[in-house]
Design a protein around this motif. Sequence first.
Motif, PDB file in Angstrom:
ATOM      1  N   VAL A   1       0.803  -1.221   0.000  1.00  0.00           N
ATOM      2  CA  VAL A   1       0.000   0.000   0.000  1.00  0.00           C
ATOM      3  C   VAL A   1       0.839   1.276   0.000  1.00  0.00           C
ATOM      4  CG1 VAL A   1      -2.006  -1.098   1.048  1.00  0.00           C
ATOM      5  CG2 VAL A   1      -0.250  -0.105   2.527  1.00  0.00           C
ATOM      6  N   GLY A   2       2.088   1.189   0.411  1.00  0.00           N
ATOM      7  CA  GLY A   2       2.942   2.376   0.400  1.00  0.00           C
ATOM      8  C   GLY A   2       3.697   2.560  -0.900  1.00  0.00           C
ATOM      9  N   MET A   3       3.500   1.634  -1.832  1.00  0.00           N
ATOM     10  CA  MET A   3       4.201   1.680  -3.113  1.00  0.00           C
ATOM     11  C   MET A   3       3.236   2.078  -4.231  1.00  0.00           C
ATOM     12  SD  MET A   3       6.594  -1.722  -3.061  1.00  0.00           S
ATOM     13  CE  MET A   3       7.908  -1.936  -1.849  1.00  0.00           C
TER      14      MET A   3
ATOM     15  N   LEU B   1      -5.051   0.899 -14.475  1.00  0.00           N
ATOM     16  CA  LEU B   1      -3.717   0.907 -13.863  1.00  0.00           C
ATOM     17  C   LEU B   1      -2.769   1.819 -14.624  1.00  0.00           C
ATOM     18  CD1 LEU B   1      -3.176  -2.844 -12.892  1.00  0.00           C
ATOM     19  CD2 LEU B   1      -4.148  -0.984 -11.509  1.00  0.00           C
ATOM     20  N   ALA B   2      -2.938   1.880 -15.930  1.00  0.00           N
ATOM     21  CA  ALA B   2      -2.105   2.797 -16.720  1.00  0.00           C
ATOM     22  C   ALA B   2      -2.360   4.243 -16.297  1.00  0.00           C
ATOM     23  CB  ALA B   2      -2.391   2.611 -18.214  1.00  0.00           C
TER      24      ALA B   2
ATOM     25  N   GLN C   1      -7.343  -1.990  -6.685  1.00  0.00           N
ATOM     26  CA  GLN C   1      -6.343  -2.818  -6.005  1.00  0.00           C
ATOM     27  C   GLN C   1      -6.435  -4.275  -6.445  1.00  0.00           C
ATOM     28  OE1 GLN C   1      -6.090  -2.352  -1.752  1.00  0.00           O
ATOM     29  NE2 GLN C   1      -6.162  -0.128  -1.859  1.00  0.00           N
ATOM     30  N   GLN C   2      -7.654  -4.755  -6.731  1.00  0.00           N
ATOM     31  CA  GLN C   2      -7.796  -6.130  -7.230  1.00  0.00           C
ATOM     32  C   GLN C   2      -7.158  -6.267  -8.601  1.00  0.00           C
ATOM     33  OE1 GLN C   2      -9.297  -9.064  -5.590  1.00  0.00           O
ATOM     34  NE2 GLN C   2      -7.790  -9.611  -7.138  1.00  0.00           N
ATOM     35  N   MET C   3      -7.363  -5.280  -9.452  1.00  0.00           N
ATOM     36  CA  MET C   3      -6.707  -5.280 -10.754  1.00  0.00           C
ATOM     37  C   MET C   3      -5.195  -5.329 -10.589  1.00  0.00           C
ATOM     38  SD  MET C   3      -8.959  -2.354 -12.681  1.00  0.00           S
ATOM     39  CE  MET C   3     -10.748  -2.452 -12.767  1.00  0.00           C
ATOM     40  N   LEU C   4      -4.693  -4.551  -9.643  1.00  0.00           N
ATOM     41  CA  LEU C   4      -3.258  -4.496  -9.412  1.00  0.00           C
ATOM     42  C   LEU C   4      -2.728  -5.832  -8.895  1.00  0.00           C
ATOM     43  CD1 LEU C   4      -0.611  -2.963  -9.329  1.00  0.00           C
ATOM     44  CD2 LEU C   4      -1.292  -1.991  -7.115  1.00  0.00           C
ATOM     45  N   ALA C   5      -3.481  -6.468  -8.004  1.00  0.00           N
ATOM     46  CA  ALA C   5      -3.043  -7.757  -7.457  1.00  0.00           C
ATOM     47  C   ALA C   5      -2.918  -8.803  -8.557  1.00  0.00           C
ATOM     48  CB  ALA C   5      -4.018  -8.222  -6.383  1.00  0.00           C
ATOM     49  N   ILE C   6      -3.874  -8.819  -9.481  1.00  0.00           N
ATOM     50  CA  ILE C   6      -3.806  -9.765 -10.596  1.00  0.00           C
ATOM     51  C   ILE C   6      -2.664  -9.386 -11.529  1.00  0.00           C
ATOM     52  CG2 ILE C   6      -5.029 -10.682 -12.595  1.00  0.00           C
ATOM     53  CD1 ILE C   6      -7.652 -10.244 -11.046  1.00  0.00           C
ATOM     54  N   GLY C   7      -2.544  -8.083 -11.830  1.00  0.00           N
ATOM     55  CA  GLY C   7      -1.459  -7.632 -12.701  1.00  0.00           C
ATOM     56  C   GLY C   7      -0.094  -7.934 -12.119  1.00  0.00           C
ATOM     57  N   ARG C   8       0.062  -7.747 -10.821  1.00  0.00           N
ATOM     58  CA  ARG C   8       1.331  -8.058 -10.147  1.00  0.00           C
ATOM     59  C   ARG C   8       1.671  -9.541 -10.309  1.00  0.00           C
ATOM     60  NH1 ARG C   8       0.917  -7.074  -3.949  1.00  0.00           N
ATOM     61  NH2 ARG C   8      -0.413  -8.897  -4.225  1.00  0.00           N
ATOM     62  N   ALA C   9       0.670 -10.413 -10.138  1.00  0.00           N
ATOM     63  CA  ALA C   9       0.913 -11.842 -10.292  1.00  0.00           C
ATOM     64  C   ALA C   9       1.323 -12.188 -11.721  1.00  0.00           C
ATOM     65  CB  ALA C   9      -0.338 -12.632  -9.900  1.00  0.00           C
ATOM     66  N   LEU C  10       0.746 -11.493 -12.690  1.00  0.00           N
ATOM     67  CA  LEU C  10       1.080 -11.770 -14.090  1.00  0.00           C
ATOM     68  C   LEU C  10       2.507 -11.370 -14.437  1.00  0.00           C
ATOM     69  CD1 LEU C  10      -2.211 -10.638 -15.881  1.00  0.00           C
ATOM     70  CD2 LEU C  10      -1.355 -12.981 -15.642  1.00  0.00           C
ATOM     71  N   MET C  11       3.097 -10.472 -13.657  1.00  0.00           N
ATOM     72  CA  MET C  11       4.446  -9.992 -13.969  1.00  0.00           C
ATOM     73  C   MET C  11       5.523 -11.068 -13.767  1.00  0.00           C
ATOM     74  SD  MET C  11       4.367  -7.084 -15.339  1.00  0.00           S
ATOM     75  CE  MET C  11       6.152  -6.851 -15.329  1.00  0.00           C
ATOM     76  N   SER C  12       5.181 -12.152 -13.102  1.00  0.00           N
ATOM     77  CA  SER C  12       6.148 -13.255 -12.977  1.00  0.00           C
ATOM     78  C   SER C  12       6.061 -14.207 -14.162  1.00  0.00           C
ATOM     79  CB  SER C  12       5.914 -14.028 -11.681  1.00  0.00           C
ATOM     80  OG  SER C  12       4.660 -14.692 -11.715  1.00  0.00           O
ATOM     81  N   ARG C  13       5.214 -13.889 -15.120  1.00  0.00           N
ATOM     82  CA  ARG C  13       4.988 -14.733 -16.305  1.00  0.00           C
ATOM     83  C   ARG C  13       4.538 -16.141 -15.920  1.00  0.00           C
ATOM     84  NH1 ARG C  13       8.957 -14.000 -21.500  1.00  0.00           N
ATOM     85  NH2 ARG C  13       8.021 -12.053 -22.216  1.00  0.00           N
ATOM     86  N   PRO C  14       3.486 -16.259 -15.126  1.00  0.00           N
ATOM     87  CA  PRO C  14       3.089 -17.598 -14.664  1.00  0.00           C
ATOM     88  C   PRO C  14       2.489 -18.438 -15.780  1.00  0.00           C
ATOM     89  CG  PRO C  14       1.427 -15.999 -14.057  1.00  0.00           C
ATOM     90  CD  PRO C  14       2.564 -15.216 -14.649  1.00  0.00           C
TER      91      PRO C  14
ATOM     92  N   VAL D   1       0.061   5.922  -5.421  1.00  0.00           N
ATOM     93  CA  VAL D   1       0.290   4.977  -4.328  1.00  0.00           C
ATOM     94  C   VAL D   1      -0.925   4.061  -4.215  1.00  0.00           C
ATOM     95  CG1 VAL D   1       0.615   4.771  -1.830  1.00  0.00           C
ATOM     96  CG2 VAL D   1       1.807   6.562  -3.100  1.00  0.00           C
ATOM     97  N   SER D   2      -0.684   2.760  -4.186  1.00  0.00           N
ATOM     98  CA  SER D   2      -1.783   1.808  -4.298  1.00  0.00           C
ATOM     99  C   SER D   2      -2.747   1.869  -3.114  1.00  0.00           C
ATOM    100  CB  SER D   2      -1.239   0.388  -4.445  1.00  0.00           C
ATOM    101  OG  SER D   2      -0.597  -0.056  -3.264  1.00  0.00           O
ATOM    102  N   GLY D   3      -2.262   2.278  -1.945  1.00  0.00           N
ATOM    103  CA  GLY D   3      -3.128   2.356  -0.781  1.00  0.00           C
ATOM    104  C   GLY D   3      -4.212   3.408  -0.902  1.00  0.00           C
ATOM    105  N   THR D   4      -4.091   4.311  -1.868  1.00  0.00           N
ATOM    106  CA  THR D   4      -5.102   5.352  -2.065  1.00  0.00           C
ATOM    107  C   THR D   4      -6.124   4.966  -3.134  1.00  0.00           C
ATOM    108  OG1 THR D   4      -3.822   6.530  -3.761  1.00  0.00           O
ATOM    109  CG2 THR D   4      -3.393   7.100  -1.446  1.00  0.00           C
ATOM    110  N   MET D   5      -6.004   3.762  -3.693  1.00  0.00           N
ATOM    111  CA  MET D   5      -6.896   3.348  -4.776  1.00  0.00           C
ATOM    112  C   MET D   5      -8.098   2.591  -4.230  1.00  0.00           C
ATOM    113  SD  MET D   5      -4.354   2.415  -7.950  1.00  0.00           S
ATOM    114  CE  MET D   5      -4.092   0.746  -7.415  1.00  0.00           C
ATOM    115  N   SER D   6      -9.111   2.452  -5.055  1.00  0.00           N
ATOM    116  CA  SER D   6     -10.319   1.739  -4.671  1.00  0.00           C
ATOM    117  C   SER D   6     -10.044   0.236  -4.578  1.00  0.00           C
ATOM    118  CB  SER D   6     -11.430   1.984  -5.691  1.00  0.00           C
ATOM    119  OG  SER D   6     -11.130   1.314  -6.910  1.00  0.00           O
TER     120      SER D   6
END
Length: 239
Positions: free
Chosen positions: A90-92, A127-128, A143-156, A134-139
């Motif tokens: 949330v601080g990033m 997200l663009a 944040q759910q979009m970001l959580a999924i996008g973050r997981a995709l960044m590892s190329r699963p 800062v993600s802690g200020t988002m709805s």
Amino acid sequence: MLLEVEGLCVNYGHIEAIRDISFAVPEGTVTTLIGANGAGKTTTLKTISGLRKIRAGSVRFDGKDINDIPPYERVKLGIGQSPEGRRCFVGMTVRENLEMGAFTRNDRKSAAYREDVDRVLGLFPRLAERIDQVSGTMSGGEQQMLAIGRALMSRPRLLLLDEPSMGLAPKLIQQIFNIITEINEQGTTVLLVEQNAAQALKRSHDAHVLETGEIKRSGTGAELAVDPAVKAAYLGGDL
């Protein structure tokens, strides 16, 4: 078969959270686990990702037993997870959260890395727009979009999604499920844990019903969507 869970047993202390469950996730599919709170769905995902110890049974990924492989190594193998409750940093900023999702990669200056960022931002245009926010200020939806996008960044190769629609408005729920379908169509296998059974079963190739740590029913998403017992327990009687 991309993922094979066989005879899996997991305890919390002396309490059996999962009892002898077996299922498989074919590559290229969406497989869903549905069930009430406390059924063992989240524990199953945590065990696959290496966050819970196995008492008995095995988890195989792409034919390899991964029981003794630590969580970060499972990410390198191709297992990514978007956890229940989003768990954004949330601080990033959005950009920094996406970078954290790529922590196992050493190609952050490459064209491939930039392509993956562009893919995530293409899936989630919001997200663009918020890339330096800062993600802690988002709805919650953002944040759910970001959580999924973050997981995709590892190329699963396998994306574990834990309750992605929890707490979201109906319009956003529809959007999230549409994006899950798009992620799958782009080539990522998905194992989905979801209480919104109606939406999940519509998009699932295979599905399993967990009750008190055991799989009670299995079938295609279409089959379970019309199963009278499933409809009565999880679908309000009708889809």
